[in-house]
Design a protein around this motif. Structure first.
Motif, short mmCIF file in Angstrom:
data_model
loop_
_atom_site.label_atom_id
_atom_site.label_comp_id
_atom_site.label_asym_id
_atom_site.label_seq_id
_atom_site.Cartn_x
_atom_site.Cartn_y
_atom_site.Cartn_z
N TYR A 1 38.45 44.56 25.70
CA TYR A 1 37.88 45.29 26.83
C TYR A 1 38.96 45.55 27.88
N VAL A 2 39.04 46.80 28.31
CA VAL A 2 39.99 47.21 29.35
C VAL A 2 39.23 47.96 30.43
N ILE A 3 39.82 48.03 31.61
CA ILE A 3 39.17 48.68 32.74
C ILE A 3 39.27 50.19 32.61
N ASP A 4 38.15 50.87 32.80
CA ASP A 4 38.15 52.33 32.87
C ASP A 4 38.73 52.73 34.22
N GLN A 5 39.96 53.22 34.22
CA GLN A 5 40.68 53.46 35.47
C GLN A 5 40.01 54.51 36.35
N GLN A 6 39.38 55.51 35.75
CA GLN A 6 38.71 56.53 36.56
C GLN A 6 37.55 55.93 37.35
N SER A 7 36.72 55.12 36.68
CA SER A 7 35.60 54.47 37.37
C SER A 7 36.12 53.47 38.40
N TYR A 8 37.20 52.77 38.05
CA TYR A 8 37.75 51.76 38.95
C TYR A 8 38.27 52.41 40.24
N GLU A 9 38.99 53.50 40.11
CA GLU A 9 39.60 54.12 41.28
C GLU A 9 38.56 54.74 42.20
N LYS A 10 37.38 55.09 41.64
CA LYS A 10 36.33 55.66 42.48
C LYS A 10 35.75 54.62 43.44
N PHE A 11 35.58 53.39 42.96
CA PHE A 11 34.96 52.39 43.83
C PHE A 11 36.00 51.60 44.63
N SER A 12 37.22 51.48 44.13
CA SER A 12 38.21 50.66 44.83
C SER A 12 39.13 51.48 45.72
N HIS A 13 39.22 52.78 45.46
CA HIS A 13 40.15 53.65 46.19
C HIS A 13 41.58 53.13 46.08
#
Length: 712
Positions: A246-258
């Protein structure tokens, strides 16, 4: 007319062919589902191999060229986007620097001399002084390099460099007798403060109230971010198509974390991973070890080579809200893999009864020049939950930005970029192994599984386990081979050699040569481990046995697996043993302590010679094993990281990827090069050549034993 008619007919034919070609070149648009799947694969692996492309073709019902050209276009598009972003950042930075320069130049026009209150130096005088300082700095650097080189080569120090006392010390001449023994001679008393970061030169700096507030805010944001990553798996985690991790989906991550990327170069990448396990340790004890730098190193001896708590900004008795600033150095596997330095803020927060989050995140508030600027830790850490029967459930997340300025050797590239490098799985399997070891070490009696001819008491068993643990920790610290005088001429031949002045407690004092070589062999890590651990075959490669058979006289298990144990070995006594190299102790008065383990990501075999008298002291349990001088050598064993695409099945442990069977093997020696008896010869490159010959011959013997291939 006939000619015109022929020409007209030809034009009509060409027009018809062109129309047919245009019809054949009709663009095929991918469906949203196909694009989503291709995007996910691109995040994991921008350069898929032929097998991976064929798998995508079958899964998405696409042609091979369609998949190939899509990845080519995507790489081109990503590169262009990164370059545009980098250009915008550089333009802004350039404009800021230009404004600062103009402001400084304007301020220099009105500056006054603090000494006399008169006008400042002119531009010519300033340039002259700067040039003079640069020349002086270059001269001092040259003098320092010559002095360090002379010290390590045993040459007398020139009196123009140091005072007469230091020059007198520099007249010490060292003999070239190579020794694996425990000579206690301390040749050098001086040390250099330069070099890579150490626990000594990483010193606390005062923090302002603003700094403390910023660190607290950084830690609070990291904890909240980890809560979302731990408890909302479906939103931020995707399964890698390469190995099923399992790896982090960077697009979803960047939306919530900025979050913003700290590295914009083409060599930069993001590593993310998650793993979970149940370990035999109480949650409160595990939290306590996470907040103590020394215990933290003991808990992860094969990952954390150095660690130091710089500041403690908040704490309580129950560890429900703790804030620390920590420097740590992580290193694994081989001298060919660069170490990673982090200056992090660590926050431990109790979020529920029996549940803690330990969050780590890099920051730039407490700056140190020595800290490696090529890696940045995004919010990472572990979720610790209390379970019955003194067990804990630990979920681990690693999320790091890496800019490979000092790039790892090509042999280790795939391993580091996959799930076997500095991943969450490595932290978890190490934690499992060490918790099992601590549980077995706490037993006061000798378990029925252990076997020994020489260990008679539970205290003796614990002493041997501690000695083995210290060997493994010392060996892993040596693997980075940094901060020493290197010999690059041997590195070109596949052998890395460095020399250090050893003053570490629990190790023989003097000049120590470290030699390491890495090779790739076409068999599985478990096969390599079993063949090297087999004491019947040891005479084929171990120079300490002098070609004699080696007998096992004790075995102490350190885990639930039979591969994890500490053993005591002793070569058979003989009067005609061939002497490969001189030892401090008699060749018939030799024992070998060996600590080894094997887990899902590889293994390690670490061993060191001791004389039988010291061995008897160690197994008695009457002396602290940390006071026994020992110099370990050994092997690290790892999968080469290459995986092939396959569906999960029972034979493969339910995982998506399977290893192709290759192994990366690191062979590393530590050898003492000093003594009091012989002072007639000077330490020079001949000694280093002897060590190079030793490790080269050992590697060749191991290749023959393993039927291995040449070093890559």
């Amino acid at each position: 007319m006939g000619s015109d008619g022929g020409g007209s007919s030809g034009n009509e034919q060409h027009t018809s062919v062109d129309a047919t070609r245009r019809e054949k070149k009709t663009c095929h648009r991918h469906t949203p589902e196909q694009i989503e799947r291709l995007e996910a694969c691109f995040i994991d692996c921008p350069h898929p191999d032929e097998i991976q492309r064929q798998e995508l073709c079958r899964e998405l019902n696409l042609e091979a060229d369609q998949v190939k050209f899509w990845f080519q276009n995507k790489r081109t598009q990503s590169k262009a986007q990164e370059e545009r972003s980098a250009n915008l950042i550089l333009r802004g930075e350039n404009e800021r620097i230009r404004c600062e320069n103009e402001a400084m130049l304007e301020a220099l026009k009105s500056v006054i001399c603090p000494g006399c209150g008169g006008p400042p130096f002119g531009m010519h005088e300033r340039n002259h002084n700067v040039q003079k300082l640069r020349l002086e700095n270059a001269f001092l650097q040259e003098q320092r390099e010559c002095m360090v080189s002379d010290i390590c080569m045993g040459k007398p120090i020139q009196p123009t460099m140091v005072d007469s006392k230091a020059s007198g010390q520099g007249q010490q001449i060292f003999d070239t007798r190579i020794s694996y023994g425990t000579n206690s001679t301390n040749i050098f008393q001086q040390s250099s403060s330069s070099g890579p970061p150490t626990c000594e030169n990483i010193q606390p700096q005062p923090l302002s109230e603003r700094d403390i507030a910023q660190l607290s805010e950084t830690a609070a944001v990291a904890v909240e971010e980890l809560k979302r990553l731990f408890f909302t798996e479906e939103a931020f985690w995707v399964q890698s198509s390469i190995d099923g991790t399992y790896v982090i989906d960077q697009q979803s991550y960047e939306k919530f974390s900025h979050a913003t990327r700290h590295f914009r170069s083409l060599s930069a990448r993001i590593e993310s991973s998650k793993d979970v396990a149940v370990v035999p340790i109480e949650a409160t004890k595990l939290v306590e070890m996470c907040l103590d730098s020394e215990k933290w190193k003991e808990l992860f001896p094969t990952i954390v080579s150095k660690a130091k708590t710089i500041h403690v900004l908040g704490s309580d008795k129950e560890n429900s809200n703790v804030l620390q600033v920590i420097w740590e150095q992580l290193h694994i596997l081989s001298p060919l893999v660069p170490a990673r330095d982090f200056m992090i803020v660590r926050c431990c927060q109790k979020i529920d009864e029996g549940t803690w989050i330990v969050a780590d995140v890099s920051h730039s508030i407490v700056n140190f020049d020595q800290v490696n600027a090529s890696c940045f830790k995004r919010p990472s850490g572990c979720l610790i939950q209390t379970l019955p029967n003194a067990h804990s459930k630990v979920t681990w997340i690693e999320h790091v930005e890496v800019d490979e300025k000092s790039e790892a050797h090509k042999m280790y590239k795939e391993l580091l970029r996959g799930g076997s490098g500095y991943s969450a799985k490595r932290w978890i399997v190490t934690l499992e192994r060490m918790c099992e070891r601590m549980t077995l070490s706490s037993i006061l009696t000798i378990p029925p599984n252990d076997w020994s001819e020489v260990i008679k008491t539970g205290e003796g068993r614990r002493s041997v386990m501690k000695l083995g643990a210290r060997m493994t920790k010392s060996f892993n610290e040596m693997l980075s081979m940094s901060g020493k005088v290197d010999f690059p001429q041997h590195s070109k031949c596949g052998v890395r050699i460095s020399v250090r002045l050893n003053t570490e407690p629990g190790q023989p004092s003097g000049l120590v040569v470290c030699a390491a070589s890495c090779l790739s062999v076409p068999i599985t890590p478990l096969q390599v481990f079993n063949r090297l651990r087999n004491f019947v075959n040891r005479q084929e490669w171990d120079v300490l046995s002098y070609g004699r058979l080696v007998a096992e006289i004790a075995r102490v298990y350190t885990g639930t697996s039979e591969t994890n144990c500490v053993t005591l070995l002793q070569p058979e006594k003989t009067e005609n043993a061939g002497i490969f190299m001189a030892l401090d102790s008699d060749k018939n008065d030799l024992a070998i302590v060996q600590d080894c383990y094997m887990d899902d990501l590889g293994g390690m075999i670490v061993y060191a010679p001791i004389d039988t008298t010291t061995m008897k002291i160690a197994v008695s349990g009457e002396v602290d094993p940390f006071n026994i001088p020992i110099l370990p050598s050994g092997f690290t064993i790892a999968s080469n990281g290459r995986r092939s695409m396959s569906a999960p099945d029972a034979e493969n442990g339910g995982h998506y990827g399977r290893d192709d069977g290759g192994t990366l093997l690191t062979v590393a020696f530590q050898i003492l090069l000093s003594g009091l008896e012989a002072k007639g010869r000077e330490l020079n490159e001949k000694s280093v050549d002897a060590v190079n010959g030793l490790i080269s011959s050992t590697v060749q013997r191991i290749k023959v034993m393993l039927n291995g291939s040449s070093c890559e």
